[in-house]
Enzyme design. Structure first.
Site, PDB file in Angstrom:
ATOM      1  N   TYR A 364       5.816  -8.417 -11.813  1.00 38.08           N
ATOM      2  CA  TYR A 364       5.625  -7.003 -12.156  1.00 38.08           C
ATOM      3  C   TYR A 364       6.538  -6.542 -13.283  1.00 38.08           C
ATOM      4  CZ  TYR A 364       4.259  -7.272  -7.184  1.00 38.08           C
ATOM      5  OH  TYR A 364       3.744  -7.639  -5.979  1.00 38.08           O
ATOM      6  N   CYS A 391      11.166 -24.878 -12.617  1.00 39.00           N
ATOM      7  CA  CYS A 391      10.665 -25.477 -13.856  1.00 39.00           C
ATOM      8  C   CYS A 391       9.678 -24.550 -14.514  1.00 39.00           C
ATOM      9  CB  CYS A 391      10.038 -26.819 -13.538  1.00 39.00           C
ATOM     10  SG  CYS A 391      11.291 -27.935 -12.987  1.00 39.00           S
ATOM     11  N   TYR A 421      10.036  -6.938  -0.397  1.00 36.86           N
ATOM     12  CA  TYR A 421       9.145  -7.801  -1.173  1.00 36.86           C
ATOM     13  C   TYR A 421       9.865  -8.940  -1.892  1.00 36.86           C
ATOM     14  CZ  TYR A 421       6.154  -3.803  -0.199  1.00 36.86           C
ATOM     15  OH  TYR A 421       5.467  -2.807   0.444  1.00 36.86           O
TER      16      TYR A 421
HETATM   17  N1  LLP Z   1       0.913   1.390   3.244  1.00 36.29           N
HETATM   18  C1  LLP Z   1      -0.038   0.635   2.676  1.00 36.29           C
HETATM   19  C2  LLP Z   1      -1.410   0.786   3.108  1.00 36.29           C
HETATM   20  C3  LLP Z   1       0.316  -0.315   1.700  1.00 36.29           C
HETATM   21  O1  LLP Z   1      -0.633  -1.051   1.157  1.00 36.29           O
HETATM   22  C4  LLP Z   1       1.663  -0.445   1.323  1.00 36.29           C
HETATM   23  C5  LLP Z   1       2.051  -1.425   0.318  1.00 36.29           C
HETATM   24  C6  LLP Z   1       2.628   0.365   1.939  1.00 36.29           C
HETATM   25  C7  LLP Z   1       2.210   1.278   2.897  1.00 36.29           C
HETATM   26  C8  LLP Z   1       4.083   0.269   1.641  1.00 36.29           C
HETATM   27  O2  LLP Z   1       4.388   0.533   0.319  1.00 36.29           O
HETATM   28  P1  LLP Z   1       5.939   0.709  -0.105  1.00 36.29           P
HETATM   29  O3  LLP Z   1       6.445   1.988   0.525  1.00 36.29           O
HETATM   30  O4  LLP Z   1       6.678  -0.452   0.400  1.00 36.29           O
HETATM   31  O5  LLP Z   1       5.877   0.770  -1.580  1.00 36.29           O
HETATM   32  N2  LLP Z   1       4.620  -6.500  -3.603  1.00 36.29           N
HETATM   33  C9  LLP Z   1       4.707  -5.237  -4.321  1.00 36.29           C
HETATM   34  C10 LLP Z   1       4.342  -4.078  -3.458  1.00 36.29           C
HETATM   35  C11 LLP Z   1       2.980  -4.205  -2.815  1.00 36.29           C
HETATM   36  C12 LLP Z   1       2.754  -3.102  -1.873  1.00 36.29           C
HETATM   37  C13 LLP Z   1       1.510  -3.287  -1.095  1.00 36.29           C
HETATM   38  N3  LLP Z   1       1.244  -2.239  -0.188  1.00 36.29           N
HETATM   39  C14 LLP Z   1       6.120  -5.085  -4.890  1.00 36.29           C
HETATM   40  O6  LLP Z   1       6.911  -5.998  -4.732  1.00 36.29           O
HETATM   41  O7  LLP Z   1       6.416  -4.068  -5.514  1.00 36.29           O
END
Ligand code: LLP
Length: 463
Positions: A364, A391, A421
């Site tokens: 990202y 690598c 994450y």
């Molecule tokens: N609720 C739903 C339906 C979601 O899909 C997500 C995140 C959350 C809550 C929580 O979102 P948060 O508050 O943690 O932003 N891997 C990515 C983030 C993907 C989030 C997916 N869904 C990263 O590292 O930024």
């Protein structure tokens, strides 16, 4: 530990190459409390501690790379969210950010609910004693087997994400002789100001059912007809790492608009809305996240105002913060292996982890900061790129940051705000062993997810 200076690399703002970074901070020994967890402190000799334990001791006992999670901070953040929203709303921690059985127990003790999005997360939650009725089950393509387990366990809600799933969940509930509480996830058509891969409410992506063109209204029509489903509300999640409340405002307005349509067409007022997660945190000193009480106030005001305008009873609100709870509570501790100053460019500092423990920078273009934590240094700042041992030249942990120019092999450096994450998206790329998560609290440290071993890797490889 070596403290020798390395040959001169680029150091001062006036010789910095072009790039996206701020000027070096006045004193690299100062740790910005915005990006470090609550109990992180630096002693006069420069040694950094968390939960009352020096990082050098932690490194000795648990090795590096490792994630250290500040349990007191985690619990305090849970409490802040719970209290900000009060008894008339529900906070669901989004387990995808980071989930382990210890975390589930803390959530339970702090009175939070849990959002899971796979059978694996569901098992972790149930095995650590989270009551099923406090679990929400998400996902855009839940398998029949996952749905069955969730319905059987009695989860508090399943969030329906497609027309097929409406029928699938209803059939499974019928077969099991149950009536499953469900919400319908809608896409409200908001372009969240965040990275494309973590924005979820615009129309051209895989999640939810569009409000536009009457799709969501049709989904509601179908769900209301099915005996196996009890439709309790509408769900919207607009994306992640969002600072601006404007997107939530539009989402809330459109979701309430749908509630009014449902009332007009079916004569029912759905009792709940879920506005998802996505609240941003500070990865660097440039980020200014909002406090939970400000977020709660803003969301409550928007929903109340919109409901009054539509003459609807104000529904019960729920939210699903993941990153905002666990993100700031942990840092990754690395040992420096090599230091390569590239004249006129920057210094490459290689650590003993990399994209296998933090894929966010590569995926990202995420920004992080870094600090030398095993000692104090008054050397001038050097522009560095912290890279891993994989690598791949995209194996970057911190793209642009400053470390003291005398950073050297053997030094411990830490990247803050890696609670969300990072472990949950960790991989075995290059057969790297995924690092442990160590919880630290009141002078005691304990492993909550152990380090992988080569035996673990070989066990999966059945020849
Ligand atoms: N609720 C739903 C339906 C979601 O899909 C997500 C995140 C959350 C809550 C929580 O979102 P948060 O508050 O943690 O932003 N891997 C990515 C983030 C993907 C989030 C997916 N869904 C990263 O590292 O930024």
């Amino acid at each position: 530990m070596s403290r020798s200076a390395h040959p001169a690399g680029p150091r001062h703002a006036d010789v910095l190459p072009e790039g996206h970074y701020a000027a070096p901070p006045a004193d690299l020994n100062v740790l910005d409390p915005k990006v470090w967890s609550q109990t992180v402190t630096r002693a006069a000799d420069g040694a950094v501690s968390v939960g009352g334990i020096e990082v050098a001791r932690l490194a000795e006992e648990f090795g590096t790379p490792a994630y250290f999670l500040d349990e007191a901070d985690f619990r305090a953040r849970c409490a802040a969210w719970r209290d900000a929203f009060g008894p008339d709303a529900d906070v669901f921690y989004a387990g995808k950010a980071f989930l382990s059985r210890a975390v589930v127990r803390w959530l339970h003790e702090e009175g939070l609910n849990l959002d899971v999005c796979s059978g694996g997360e569901l098992s972790t939650a149930l095995s650590a004693g989270m009551p099923a009725e406090r679990i929400a089950f998400h996902g855009n393509n839940k398998t029949e087997e996952e749905i069955e387990r969730a319905v059987e366990a009695g989860v508090g809600r399943i969030v329906l994400d497609s027309f097929q799933e409406i029928v699938r969940v209803a059939h499974i509930a019928d077969r099991l002789g149950k009536r499953q509480r469900v919400q319908i996830r809608v896409t409200v058509g908001v372009e969240a100001h965040t990275h494309e891969f973590i924005a979820t409410a615009h129309e051209d992506q895989k999640f939810g059912i569009a409000l536009a063109g009457g799709q969501a209204a049709e989904a509601v029509r179908r769900a209301l007809k099915l005996d196996g489903l009890e439709l309790i509300g509408i769900h919207s999640h607009i994306g992640s790492q969002i600072f601006d409340m404007a997107g939530f405002e539009v989402a809330a307005r459109r979701v309430v608009g749908l509630l009014a349509e449902i009332r007009d067409e079916h004569g029912v007022e759905l009792p709940e809305i879920d506005l998802g997660g996505g609240l941003g945190i500070a990865y660097t000193s440039d980020d200014d996240p909002r406090e939970p009480h400000e977020i709660a106030k803003a969301l409550n005001e928007i929903v109340t105002r919109e409901c009054e305008a539509a003459s609807l009873r104000t529904p019960r609100i729920s939210v699903e913060p993941g990153r905002a709870i666990v993100g700031p509570t942990a840092f990754t501790l690395y040992t420096v292996g090599t230091v390569k100053p590239l004249d006129g460019l920057r210094t490459y500092v290689s650590v003993d982890g990399g994209m296998s423990d933090n894929i966010r920078t590569a995926l990202y273009d995420a920004e992080y900061t870094v600090a030398l934590v095993s000692r104090r240094s008054d050397a001038e700042p050097a522009l560095v790129r912290v890279v891993g041992k994989h690598c791949e030249s995209g194996d970057i942990v911190v793209k642009d940051a400053f470390l003291p120019a005398d950073v050297a092999p053997g030094d411990l450096i830490a990247v803050p705000a890696t609670g969300a994450y990072c472990r949950s998206m960790a991989s075995n790329y290059n057969h790297a062993l995924r690092p442990p998560v160590v919880a630290v609290r009141d002078g005691a440290a304990r492993v909550i997810v152990r380090r992988e071993t080569e035996e673990d890797l070989l066990r999966l490889d059945v020849g």
